[in-house]
Design a protein around this motif. Structure first.
Motif, PDB file in Angstrom:
ATOM      1  N   GLY B  42      21.706  37.315  23.760  1.00  0.00           N
ATOM      2  CA  GLY B  42      22.877  36.749  23.123  1.00  0.00           C
ATOM      3  C   GLY B  42      22.528  35.905  21.927  1.00  0.00           C
ATOM      4  O   GLY B  42      21.353  35.725  21.596  1.00  0.00           O
ATOM      5  N   PRO B  43      23.542  35.396  21.254  1.00  0.00           N
ATOM      6  CA  PRO B  43      23.306  34.684  19.991  1.00  0.00           C
ATOM      7  C   PRO B  43      22.627  33.344  20.223  1.00  0.00           C
ATOM      8  O   PRO B  43      22.750  32.756  21.294  1.00  0.00           O
ATOM      9  N   PHE B  49      28.940  28.518  14.376  1.00  0.00           N
ATOM     10  CA  PHE B  49      28.856  27.541  13.296  1.00  0.00           C
ATOM     11  C   PHE B  49      28.141  28.133  12.082  1.00  0.00           C
ATOM     12  O   PHE B  49      28.588  28.004  10.945  1.00  0.00           O
ATOM     13  N   PHE B  50      27.032  28.834  12.343  1.00  0.00           N
ATOM     14  CA  PHE B  50      26.319  29.485  11.232  1.00  0.00           C
ATOM     15  C   PHE B  50      27.197  30.538  10.577  1.00  0.00           C
ATOM     16  O   PHE B  50      27.217  30.665   9.351  1.00  0.00           O
ATOM     17  N   ASP B  51      27.915  31.291  11.424  1.00  0.00           N
ATOM     18  CA  ASP B  51      28.826  32.288  10.865  1.00  0.00           C
ATOM     19  C   ASP B  51      29.836  31.611   9.946  1.00  0.00           C
ATOM     20  O   ASP B  51      30.124  32.101   8.854  1.00  0.00           O
ATOM     21  N   PHE B  52      30.344  30.466  10.408  1.00  0.00           N
ATOM     22  CA  PHE B  52      31.356  29.758   9.628  1.00  0.00           C
ATOM     23  C   PHE B  52      30.785  29.319   8.279  1.00  0.00           C
ATOM     24  O   PHE B  52      31.378  29.569   7.235  1.00  0.00           O
ATOM     25  N   VAL B  53      29.610  28.697   8.314  1.00  0.00           N
ATOM     26  CA  VAL B  53      29.024  28.203   7.066  1.00  0.00           C
ATOM     27  C   VAL B  53      28.732  29.371   6.124  1.00  0.00           C
ATOM     28  O   VAL B  53      29.033  29.313   4.931  1.00  0.00           O
ATOM     29  N   LYS B  54      28.197  30.440   6.708  1.00  0.00           N
ATOM     30  CA  LYS B  54      27.875  31.591   5.869  1.00  0.00           C
ATOM     31  C   LYS B  54      29.129  32.140   5.211  1.00  0.00           C
ATOM     32  O   LYS B  54      29.147  32.432   4.020  1.00  0.00           O
ATOM     33  N   LEU B  55      30.189  32.261   6.005  1.00  0.00           N
ATOM     34  CA  LEU B  55      31.422  32.818   5.453  1.00  0.00           C
ATOM     35  C   LEU B  55      31.998  31.896   4.388  1.00  0.00           C
ATOM     36  O   LEU B  55      32.561  32.359   3.399  1.00  0.00           O
TER      37      LEU B  55
ATOM     38  N   PRO D  39      21.091  46.156  25.139  1.00  0.00           N
ATOM     39  CA  PRO D  39      20.295  45.123  25.816  1.00  0.00           C
ATOM     40  C   PRO D  39      18.810  45.092  25.498  1.00  0.00           C
ATOM     41  O   PRO D  39      18.258  44.011  25.335  1.00  0.00           O
ATOM     42  N   ARG D  40      18.160  46.225  25.384  1.00  0.00           N
ATOM     43  CA  ARG D  40      16.707  46.172  25.245  1.00  0.00           C
ATOM     44  C   ARG D  40      16.293  45.499  23.948  1.00  0.00           C
ATOM     45  O   ARG D  40      15.306  44.773  23.906  1.00  0.00           O
ATOM     46  N   TYR D  41      17.034  45.709  22.890  1.00  0.00           N
ATOM     47  CA  TYR D  41      16.660  45.134  21.592  1.00  0.00           C
ATOM     48  C   TYR D  41      17.575  43.988  21.190  1.00  0.00           C
ATOM     49  O   TYR D  41      17.151  43.034  20.572  1.00  0.00           O
ATOM     50  N   ASP D  42      18.845  44.109  21.534  1.00  0.00           N
ATOM     51  CA  ASP D  42      19.837  43.058  21.337  1.00  0.00           C
ATOM     52  C   ASP D  42      19.791  42.404  19.966  1.00  0.00           C
ATOM     53  O   ASP D  42      19.248  41.319  19.784  1.00  0.00           O
ATOM     54  N   ALA D  43      20.403  43.066  19.012  1.00  0.00           N
ATOM     55  CA  ALA D  43      20.457  42.503  17.666  1.00  0.00           C
ATOM     56  C   ALA D  43      21.175  41.166  17.629  1.00  0.00           C
ATOM     57  O   ALA D  43      20.982  40.390  16.700  1.00  0.00           O
ATOM     58  N   GLU D  44      21.994  40.886  18.646  1.00  0.00           N
ATOM     59  CA  GLU D  44      22.765  39.646  18.601  1.00  0.00           C
ATOM     60  C   GLU D  44      21.863  38.417  18.669  1.00  0.00           C
ATOM     61  O   GLU D  44      22.250  37.331  18.269  1.00  0.00           O
ATOM     62  N   VAL D  48      23.246  38.979  14.620  1.00  0.00           N
ATOM     63  CA  VAL D  48      23.837  40.175  14.014  1.00  0.00           C
ATOM     64  C   VAL D  48      25.150  40.495  14.702  1.00  0.00           C
ATOM     65  O   VAL D  48      25.287  40.382  15.912  1.00  0.00           O
ATOM     66  N   LYS D  49      26.129  40.842  13.904  1.00  0.00           N
ATOM     67  CA  LYS D  49      27.380  41.340  14.442  1.00  0.00           C
ATOM     68  C   LYS D  49      27.643  42.662  13.743  1.00  0.00           C
ATOM     69  O   LYS D  49      27.502  42.756  12.533  1.00  0.00           O
ATOM     70  N   HIS D  50      27.978  43.666  14.516  1.00  0.00           N
ATOM     71  CA  HIS D  50      28.272  44.974  13.925  1.00  0.00           C
ATOM     72  C   HIS D  50      29.733  44.959  13.542  1.00  0.00           C
ATOM     73  O   HIS D  50      30.601  44.972  14.397  1.00  0.00           O
ATOM     74  N   GLU D  51      30.013  44.891  12.262  1.00  0.00           N
ATOM     75  CA  GLU D  51      31.385  44.684  11.830  1.00  0.00           C
ATOM     76  C   GLU D  51      32.071  45.999  11.518  1.00  0.00           C
ATOM     77  O   GLU D  51      31.443  46.958  11.062  1.00  0.00           O
ATOM     78  N   ALA D  52      33.373  46.017  11.764  1.00  0.00           N
ATOM     79  CA  ALA D  52      34.121  47.244  11.528  1.00  0.00           C
ATOM     80  C   ALA D  52      34.561  47.346  10.078  1.00  0.00           C
ATOM     81  O   ALA D  52      34.701  48.428   9.539  1.00  0.00           O
ATOM     82  N   SER D  53      34.782  46.207   9.458  1.00  0.00           N
ATOM     83  CA  SER D  53      35.322  46.231   8.107  1.00  0.00           C
ATOM     84  C   SER D  53      34.236  45.837   7.116  1.00  0.00           C
ATOM     85  O   SER D  53      33.558  44.837   7.313  1.00  0.00           O
ATOM     86  N   PRO D  54      34.064  46.613   6.048  1.00  0.00           N
ATOM     87  CA  PRO D  54      33.028  46.253   5.071  1.00  0.00           C
ATOM     88  C   PRO D  54      33.279  44.893   4.430  1.00  0.00           C
ATOM     89  O   PRO D  54      32.344  44.261   3.954  1.00  0.00           O
ATOM     90  N   ARG D  55      34.512  44.442   4.433  1.00  0.00           N
ATOM     91  CA  ARG D  55      34.826  43.135   3.853  1.00  0.00           C
ATOM     92  C   ARG D  55      34.103  42.004   4.585  1.00  0.00           C
ATOM     93  O   ARG D  55      33.866  40.952   4.017  1.00  0.00           O
ATOM     94  N   HIS D  56      33.811  42.201   5.852  1.00  0.00           N
ATOM     95  CA  HIS D  56      33.203  41.114   6.615  1.00  0.00           C
ATOM     96  C   HIS D  56      31.686  41.120   6.518  1.00  0.00           C
ATOM     97  O   HIS D  56      31.047  40.193   6.968  1.00  0.00           O
ATOM     98  N   ALA D  57      31.125  42.194   5.986  1.00  0.00           N
ATOM     99  CA  ALA D  57      29.691  42.411   6.168  1.00  0.00           C
ATOM    100  C   ALA D  57      28.861  41.716   5.104  1.00  0.00           C
ATOM    101  O   ALA D  57      29.337  41.405   4.015  1.00  0.00           O
ATOM    102  N   ASP D  58      27.609  41.439   5.451  1.00  0.00           N
ATOM    103  CA  ASP D  58      26.640  40.922   4.486  1.00  0.00           C
ATOM    104  C   ASP D  58      25.585  41.964   4.181  1.00  0.00           C
ATOM    105  O   ASP D  58      25.059  42.033   3.092  1.00  0.00           O
ATOM    106  N   ILE D  59      25.245  42.727   5.228  1.00  0.00           N
ATOM    107  CA  ILE D  59      24.157  43.679   5.077  1.00  0.00           C
ATOM    108  C   ILE D  59      24.702  45.065   5.318  1.00  0.00           C
ATOM    109  O   ILE D  59      25.384  45.315   6.314  1.00  0.00           O
TER     110      ILE D  59
END
Lengths: 361, 304, 132, 163
Positions: B42-43, B49-55, D39-44, D48-59
């Motif tokens: 998990g995160p 908070f980091f998400d907020f600052v980044k956004l 679970p095995r790699y868990d990008a979170e 990392v958040k896998h976003e549905a909308s490109p507007r939210h994304a950074d990478i």
């Protein structure tokens, strides 16, 4: 009032780019139009510029999920032209790879289906289970996805340690029987999304000529491993699971049962694995004569057909034609989504386990 | 409660200054607990908070005209409304409040979803509109149950003051009301099984699809504060009255976190229901609770 | 098994995640970057013939041959390794490293061919592997 | 660099949100990216958040050899992602079109169209390699904190960043 919803080409429900245009009335879908071609890489034409060694690596990249199926098909077709019979050990290893691939593909599908109905825990559980299979695939072939196992005349790598795979299969079967299947079938919220959704009747399935688990879930007991055995499937003893309700749940159940059947096939193949060479013929001296080869393989998604024509005195084929299961199953989606809810559309289109990168090539 | 204390409560404690970290903390707990239930790590701590600052530091594409102005306006209003809702909570009993603040809390809790609906429509994206219409349909149905529960609780205690409710003892009708509120909370907080509004596999991020940068950050903050307010409401209703204000405050926090965990487990254990299934579910609930509530009120009357 | 049991088991069992900077080990037979030993290479060029993705290019003249490899182009299928009779090509059993510019990892080796028999001279030392 | 900037840098490194795009890949890289979330790699664990909308994304994670049909859609999506953004090319295909080299329907490699920050080699790369690539891209993003919006498609500026 009806309105159009364009889904895609980059949509979170779709792993691959394609466009699904839905005509909706409120949240009810009236019609669907499919637009593909975003994945078109011209592989069939590229294949005409590759020799018989290169073509295997090229065909592997038709699809990353069922990559072994494609290499197996092209190798079988070329072997048919060159009249080569691979040694029995190679045939068994091919069966093992094909079944491992079916396992990972079906578990992947279950995970993606879980994700599409918003069941994140199911998605995570399935992928955690799948990692076991990926480990085995990596140990056998040296890579997790594109295995590069098949070659014309046999296979590239031997299986050194069948006992390890047998142990893994025991684990996996336990996980499937004790965790994944019961959880999916006892979760009311998941079942309410699957039952009675996207029904494809037996007649419709027959008239559309659908293949693979989609056909078996609609009550058509067709399976190439049984109907036209290739590799060493003739010596395996397995059932072809068939369901009759034709909805998403039936496809789910068929795939779940197939996972168990795959485990049983793997167990048989590994215990009977004959000794000997893993390939025949010397690749550096092999010549492919003029001729036509034709090969049919039961991919995780259904029947894959390869037709290869080799010209005279060339080292490249003059024509390679591929027919993939998604190409046959796609039109069925249109009949399944009519009258469905918008929320069910991603699940319905995913229930045929579409692979547009196979279809576009 | 005079204007100064009201402002102080809204801005400092338990308002924005307190509610924002609490919001991030609750969002983090939710994500972390979800991960723990799925065999993941998990995160890291305070990820929201980091998400907020980044956004906050991310660029927003220029939007012109009334639509652009409205798109900027809605998240600010949502944050204000949910901060106000948090400000009303009697975290430490006997710290103010006025008769009837439960009604105000209800309306403030309702406002963010109204703003989400408005935001979806003003973003002029197809997905935003679809998400908004889903949210509208859903809020109409769950609010029936929600209001019924609140009215039942208030009726059982003969008061609309949060203060009085926090001080008083529970009754069967009150527990029934709390149960009804708990059923509504996933829908209010866009959690599974009622996460149809932001069902990313169907309609991208729903009303939030077009949002980015600080506007999205404010939405996330408003969402987190909604968590604080909603779980705080439940905590207020189920906490037994304690004399020591510090103990009461601590109990309040523990109970809020417990509610977050319960909601997370429910979300982890379910798939997303479709919009019509959700609506059907809530109307059935409404019917059941109405029958139960009315009959128990009648029973109480007869006893009296 | 019921979903709540599963959640409980998951919670009690703890995470199965590999903590980020650590990475799961690659197996013995992992197919990583292609390594080339110019000392052993006989200059037959079979590797380029077997390479489906043109990741290995082999240019040959009467006096020298150049073996070039582009990891960005490689499919890591290992067919060049299987086909190299002199075993001059091997594969690393580790995942390839990240890179930031195209062609950053490219390698090229030029080897002088031994001169024709009449004038027998020792083989010239292979040129160093220079990154393009 | 003041405190806010520092905090911003740190946050950018801690919270890379992904948008995944497939420009004609064989699915291999895509499923490996998805496996990276599980679970095995868990990008979170990296935020990392896998976003549905490109507007939210950074990478933006791009796989596939960039087909003609996907190019315009891809550029549109790239434009929709707001500054600052970084691009991770997953696998050999976006770097060089891989086995599909000399196909007539490809418009690759990727850096002809949009600047690429990190290449993750492999066919397909393992999920842990993809995660490492994403972490690296997040660092590049953080380094971009002080920069104002760059004009669309300026590969040169992007290359200076990395140095």
């Amino acid at each position: 009032m009806s309105y159009r919803i364009p889904m895609g080409p980059y949509h979170p429900a779709l792993e691959e780019p394609y466009k699904l245009e839905l005509v909706c009335d409120g949240e009810t879908v009236q019609d669907a139009k499919l637009n593909i071609g975003f994945n078109f890489r011209g592989i069939e034409q590229l294949a005409e510029t590759r020799n018989f060694i290169q073509i295997v690596a090229l065909m592997e990249r038709v699809c990353g999920i069922c990559s072994n199926t494609h290499t197996l098909s092209i190798c079988q077709a070329v072997e048919q032209i060159a009249e080569i019979t691979p040694p029995p050990r190679a045939l068994y290893i091919r069966v093992i790879m094909a079944e491992l691939e079916r396992l990972h593909s079906h578990v992947l599908w279950a995970g993606v289906a879980g994700k599409l109905i918003g069941f994140k825990t199911m998605f995570m559980t399935c992928f955690a289970v799948r990692e076991q299979i990926m480990n085995v695939l990596q140990t056998i072939s040296g890579n997790r996805v594109n295995y590069a196992m098949n070659r014309v005349g046999g296979v590239n790598r031997d299986i050194d340690d069948p006992a390890m795979i047998l142990a893994m299969i025991g684990e996996l079967e336990k996980d499937m029987v004790k965790t994944v299947i019961p959880v999916f079938t006892t979760s009311h919220s998941a079942l309410s999304r699957c039952t009675g959704v996207g029904v494809l009747s037996e007649e419709k399935a027959r008239s559309l000529g659908v293949v693979g688990p989609t056909a078996r879930a609609s009550g058509l007991p067709q399976d190439l491993r049984r109907a036209a055995p290739y590799a060493a499937y003739e010596e395996m003893d397995f059932n072809v699971p068939v369901e009759h309700s034709g909805d998403v749940k039936a496809r789910l159940v068929v795939r779940a049962l197939e996972i168990l059947e795959s485990c049983s096939i793997l167990r048989q193949a590994l215990s009977k694995l004959p000794a000997g060479e893993i390939f025949t013929g010397d690749e550096s001296e092999m010549e492919i004569p003029e001729g036509r080869g034709f090969s049919r393989v039961e991919a995780p998604r259904g029947e894959v057909i390869y037709s290869v024509t080799w010209g005279e005195d060339t080292d490249t084929p003059s024509r390679v034609h591929v027919r993939t299961p998604t190409y046959i199953n796609m039109p069925a989606v249109r009949w399944m989504v009519r009258g469905a809810r918008l929320a069910d559309t991603p699940l319905i289109q995913a229930s045929i386990d579409p692979c547009y990168s196979c279809t576009d090539r | 409660m005079n204007a100064t204390t009201a402002l102080l409560r809204m801005l400092v404690f338990p308002g924005i200054l307190f509610a924002a970290p609490a919001a991030w903390f609750f969002l983090w707990i939710e994500r972390k607990a979800m991960a723990a239930l799925q065999q993941r790590i998990g995160p890291p701590f305070m990820q929201p908070f980091f998400d907020f600052v980044k956004l906050m530091g991310k660029q927003v594409p220029p939007r012109e005209g009334l639509g652009g102005f409205l798109m900027k306006l809605w998240p600010v209003l949502a944050v204000a409304a949910s901060a106000g809702a948090v400000g009303l909570l009697p975290v430490i009993p006997r710290s103010g409040g006025f008769p009837g603040d439960l009604v105000l809390l209800l309306s403030l809790l309702e406002l963010p979803s109204m703003f989400i609906i408005a935001a979806g429509f003003s973003s002029r994206s197809l997905w935003g509109e679809l998400g908004s219409s889903r949210e509208a349909i859903l809020s109409v149905s769950y609010n029936v149950v929600f209001l019924m529960a609140i009215i039942g609780i208030a009726a059982s205690q003969h008061t609309f003051s949060l203060q009085a409710l926090a001080q008083s003892q529970g009754s069967p009708l009150r527990w029934l009301g709390v149960l009804a509120i708990l059923i509504c909370l996933p829908a209010k907080l866009h959690m599974n099984p009622f996460s149809v509004t932001n069902a990313e596999q169907e309609i991208y991020a729903g009303p939030m699809t077009e949002y980015t940068g600080h506007e999205l950050a404010l939405w996330e903050l408003a969402h987190g504060m909604e968590w604080v307010a909603a779980t705080g409401l439940v905590a207020t209703l189920i906490a037994p009255p304690l004399a020591n204000p510090w103990m009461a405050g601590a109990l309040f926090v523990v109970l809020s976190v417990a509610v977050v965990l319960v909601l997370t487990i429910v979300a982890a254990a379910t798939a997303r229901l479709t919009i019509d299934d959700s609506v059907r579910f809530f109307w059935r609930c409404a019917l059941a609770f109405a029958v139960l509530g009315v009959s128990s009120v009648l029973l109480m009357r007869i006893k009296l | 098994m019921n979903i709540l049991r599963l959640l409980l088991n998951n919670f009690l069992g703890g995470s199965i995640t590999t903590r980020f900077p650590n990475r799961p080990p690659a197996d013995k037979g992992f197919r990583g970057l292609v390594r080339y030993d110019p000392q052993i290479c006989t200059g037959c060029g079979v590797c380029a013939y077997r390479c489906s993705s043109r990741g290995i290019s082999f240019r040959s003249s009467r006096t020298a041959y150049t073996w070039a490899y582009d990891p960005g182009q490689c499919t890591y299928c290992g067919r060049c390794v299987d086909g190299c009779e002199a075993h001059a090509i091997t594969q690393e059993a580790a995942p390839p490293p990240l890179y930031y510019k195209r062609d950053e990892l490219n390698l090229a080796h030029t080897t002088q061919r031994p001169l024709p028999p009449p004038k027998k001279k020792p083989e010239a030392a292979p040129a160093t592997g220079e990154a393009k | 660099m003041n405190l806010w900037k520092k905090l911003l840098c740190y946050s950018r490194r801690k919270s890379p949100w992904l948008f995944h795009m497939n420009s004609g890949s064989c699915n291999g890289c895509d499923i490996e990216l998805i496996a990276g979330l599980t679970p095995r790699y868990d990008a979170e664990q990296l935020g990392v958040k896998h976003e549905a909308s490109p507007r939210h994304a950074d990478i933006i994670c791009i796989s596939g050899p960039v087909t003609h049909t996907a190019v315009n859609a891809m550029k549109t999506v790239y434009g929709q992602v707001c500054h600052p953004k970084a691009v991770v090319a997953i696998g050999s295909c976006p770097a060089s079109t891989n086995v599909f080299i000399d196909s007539r329907v490809l418009d690759g490699p990727l850096d002809r169209h949009i600047p690429v920050d990190v290449y993750v080699p492999g066919c397909p790369p393992r999920p842990d390699a993809i995660l490492a690539g994403i972490a690296k891209a997040a660092e590049i993003l953080a380094a971009r904190a002080g920069q104002e919006a760059q004009p669309a498609a300026a590969p040169v500026a992007a290359e200076e960043e990395k140095a």
